[in-house]
Write a protein that holds these residues in place. Structure first.
Motif, PDB file in Angstrom:
ATOM      1  N   LEU A 119       5.121  -1.938  -7.077  1.00 26.74           N
ATOM      2  CA  LEU A 119       3.901  -1.423  -6.454  1.00 26.74           C
ATOM      3  C   LEU A 119       3.546  -2.217  -5.192  1.00 26.74           C
ATOM      4  CD1 LEU A 119       1.644  -0.638  -9.536  1.00 26.74           C
ATOM      5  CD2 LEU A 119       2.670   0.986  -7.960  1.00 26.74           C
ATOM      6  N   LEU A 120       3.722  -3.533  -5.236  1.00 24.87           N
ATOM      7  CA  LEU A 120       3.429  -4.344  -4.049  1.00 24.87           C
ATOM      8  C   LEU A 120       4.409  -4.029  -2.927  1.00 24.87           C
ATOM      9  CD1 LEU A 120       2.611  -7.766  -5.683  1.00 24.87           C
ATOM     10  CD2 LEU A 120       1.025  -6.212  -4.570  1.00 24.87           C
TER      11      LEU A 120
ATOM     12  N   TYR B  67      -4.281   3.375  -5.666  1.00 32.01           N
ATOM     13  CA  TYR B  67      -3.534   2.434  -4.822  1.00 32.01           C
ATOM     14  C   TYR B  67      -2.479   3.180  -4.020  1.00 32.01           C
ATOM     15  CZ  TYR B  67      -0.292  -1.491  -3.895  1.00 32.01           C
ATOM     16  OH  TYR B  67       0.546  -2.416  -3.323  1.00 32.01           O
ATOM     17  N   LEU B  68      -1.707   4.007  -4.729  1.00 29.64           N
ATOM     18  CA  LEU B  68      -0.623   4.720  -4.044  1.00 29.64           C
ATOM     19  C   LEU B  68      -1.160   5.783  -3.106  1.00 29.64           C
ATOM     20  CD1 LEU B  68       1.940   5.060  -6.967  1.00 29.64           C
ATOM     21  CD2 LEU B  68       2.085   3.567  -4.974  1.00 29.64           C
TER      22      LEU B  68
ATOM     23  N   ILE C 137      -3.101  -5.065   1.665  1.00 29.97           N
ATOM     24  CA  ILE C 137      -3.029  -4.755   0.231  1.00 29.97           C
ATOM     25  C   ILE C 137      -4.308  -5.225  -0.451  1.00 29.97           C
ATOM     26  CG2 ILE C 137      -1.887  -5.372  -1.939  1.00 29.97           C
ATOM     27  CD1 ILE C 137       0.746  -5.502  -0.344  1.00 29.97           C
TER      28      ILE C 137
ATOM     29  N   VAL D 208       5.508  -1.344  -2.094  1.00 28.56           N
ATOM     30  CA  VAL D 208       5.134  -0.114  -1.393  1.00 28.56           C
ATOM     31  C   VAL D 208       4.452  -0.426  -0.058  1.00 28.56           C
ATOM     32  CG1 VAL D 208       3.610   1.894  -1.543  1.00 28.56           C
ATOM     33  CG2 VAL D 208       4.986   1.247  -3.494  1.00 28.56           C
ATOM     34  N   TYR D 209       3.674  -1.533   0.002  1.00 31.57           N
ATOM     35  CA  TYR D 209       2.945  -1.831   1.243  1.00 31.57           C
ATOM     36  C   TYR D 209       3.338  -3.166   1.884  1.00 31.57           C
ATOM     37  CZ  TYR D 209      -0.139   1.916  -0.290  1.00 31.57           C
ATOM     38  OH  TYR D 209      -0.634   3.114  -0.690  1.00 31.57           O
TER      39      TYR D 209
END
Lengths: 160, 362
Positions: free
Chosen positions: B60-61, A45-46, B78, B63-64
């Protein structure tokens, strides 16, 4: 769940050490499997943009529409894949395309028509605007040249 | 120096400054009551675990995710472009719902075990505040993808504060950032969801957990009535902790299963000009108040019904929150029984209105 756990010391039988070892090994393996199962999707994902960039750098040709109209002594900045590049129409009418990333520490370089050179403002590196050769200053390597094809509708830039 | 003496001298150095030995002694002496209702003790821990999952997947979400006008596009990215983005988003949504569920189970178990009685009043009050903040987390997070469903849910949801006389419309406009739900609403809900609410939630949670350490787990009245010799308990370290962690692992497995087998969907982008899709309804944990307001609106039509509904809500929630002061000690007797029936009534009302709500969608 309703019983209190009483710890009673028991003399260990010879086989007991083996089962304990086996249990610990199984628990360790399960823990590792969990960690991998959680870490792998998170890593992917990253790393998604990195992967997209890799796909973009796989580009071998860029067509710049209407770039044939660029006057002499001027420059057009564009992106080849993900990295900056420049298309220069030299004073004498020749066309040159090169990467615009300084080989020293990665700044974006600029074309200076009056001096007819490529200059990096960060640490004063100078390149030849026709060949991309590093002429003076700290750059260790020349700028990479692209192949240029000019036609009626635009300019095609491709990897050599 | 051998490695053992090095380790012990490092431990001594840290211990002298942080008091690790006191902490270890405290942990050793901590016990948890053992009885037929012990199962319910795990639900606070499960709620905590799911909250940690929320923090982790939320970052984590982040991040985008891009709030504002690009909100939908970034969630689409995403979900469909980033590797495993669908899984992270699905885990965040599922975990949010499971967390609300776990908190509700925890709350009702505390209620019926009468764990709110002296000296645990602050535990109850901070817990209720945490539930309140959690539901605002849910409401604000629901809008962030800015798809059709979240758009209309937010539109309808904000009509509830708007019904408060005088100040209601001002509050609704402030929350919306204008007369209608728009990219400004997403932007401020985002600020609320990732900055303001965690800022309120985390200290409250710390206070709540500190109180649990201070007073320990409450035993239900039937167990408290037993003579001391007949009450059983188990050490927190390591017995209860290991069971707690096992519950966390089970929760993780259930979450992973739900998130991957039933991935959270993303609807069409929100569009004010498109009529609301049929069957639109709020999240399950808002279904009950939504339905209660609807039912009251049928009995008392118009503005008077809305105001009566809000008053009834405020009264019910107020009574619920203040229960420790009504049924305060072991000697409460009659009041203790009344509180018990009030709890049963609350569960019945919540379940009944939720079922009616889902029934009448079709």
């Amino acid at each position: 769940m309703s019983e209190e756990i009483k710890i009673v010391p028991v003399a260990e039988e010879p086989g007991e050490t083996n089962t304990r070892r086996a249990f610990l090994a199984a628990a360790g393996a399960a823990g590792l499997a969990y960690t991998v199962a959680l870490a792998y999707p998170i890593y992917r994902y990253l790393a998604s943009p990195q992967e997209m960039a890799m796909n973009a750098t796989a580009v071998t040709e860029v067509s710049l529409k209407d770039a044939q109209k660029l006057p002499t002594g001027s420059v057009l900045m564009f992106k080849f894949g993900t990295s900056p590049a420049m298309l220069i129409h030299l004073q004498d009418g020749a066309w040159v395309a090169l990467t615009a990333v300084c080989t020293h520490l990665g700044c974006t370089v600029q074309y200076e028509p009056q001096a007819n050179r490529i200059h990096c403002a960060c640490h004063g590196g100078v390149y030849d605007s026709r060949t991309g050769a590093n002429v003076s200053g700290p750059p260790p390597k020349p700028l990479k040249l692209f192949k240029v094809a000019v036609n009626e509708t635009g300019v095609e830039v491709s990897r050599t | 120096m051998t490695s053992k003496t090095i380790a012990s001298s490092i431990y001594d150095w840290v211990d002298e400054r942080l008091g690790l030995t006191e902490l270890a002694a405290f942990a050793r002496h901590k016990t948890v009551p053992v009885h037929s209702q012990s199962f319910w003790y795990y639900w606070g821990g499960i709620s905590l675990f799911l909250f940690l999952v929320q923090c982790f997947t939320g970052v984590l979400l982040l991040v985008y995710y891009r709030p504002g006008a690009e909100a939908y596009e970034s969630v689409r990215q995403i979900n469909f472009v980033m590797h495993f983005g669908w899984l992270i988003r699905s885990a965040h949504s599922w975990s949010a719902n499971l967390m609300i569920f776990a908190i509700l189970v925890h709350m009702f178990s505390v209620y019926f075990m009468k764990a709110y009685r002296k000296p645990r009043e602050f535990g109850w009050l901070s817990g209720m505040a945490l539930l309140g903040v959690a539901s605002v987390f849910g409401f604000s997070g629901y809008l962030l993808p800015m798809d059709e469903l979240s758009y209309f849910a937010t539109k309808v949801g904000l009509e509830i504060p708007a019904a408060i006389p005088w100040i209601g419309p001002i509050i609704a406009d402030m929350l919306r950032g204008g007369p209608d739900v728009s990219e400004f609403t997403v932007q401020r809900f985002f600020a609320l969801h990732v900055v303001v609410l965690p800022g309120i939630f985390l200290p409250l949670l710390g206070f709540h957990l500190w109180l649990v350490q201070r007073h320990g787990n409450a035993a239900p009245p039937s167990v408290e009535a037993l003579p001391k010799a007949e009450r059983k308990s188990m050490p927190f370290m390591p017995n209860f902790l290991v069971k707690d962690l096992a519950m966390w692992l089970i929760s993780l497995n259930i979450l992973a299963l739900l998130a991957s087998v039933f991935p959270w969907t993303l609807g069409k982008p929100a569009d004010a000009l498109v009529p609301a899709p049929p069957g639109i309804h709020p999240e399950w944990y808002f279904m009950s108040p939504f339905e209660m307001l609807k039912l009251l609106g049928n009995v008392l039509p118009g503005e008077s019904g809305e105001i009566a509904g809000l008053l009834l809500f405020t009264l019910g929630i107020g009574l619920w929150v203040l229960i420790p002061f009504y049924d305060s000690t072991r000697e409460s007797g009659q009041r203790g029984r009344a509180a018990h029936y009030f709890g049963l009534l609350a569960i019945f009302a919540l379940l009944a209105t939720t079922i009616i709500g889902y029934w009448t969608i079709r």
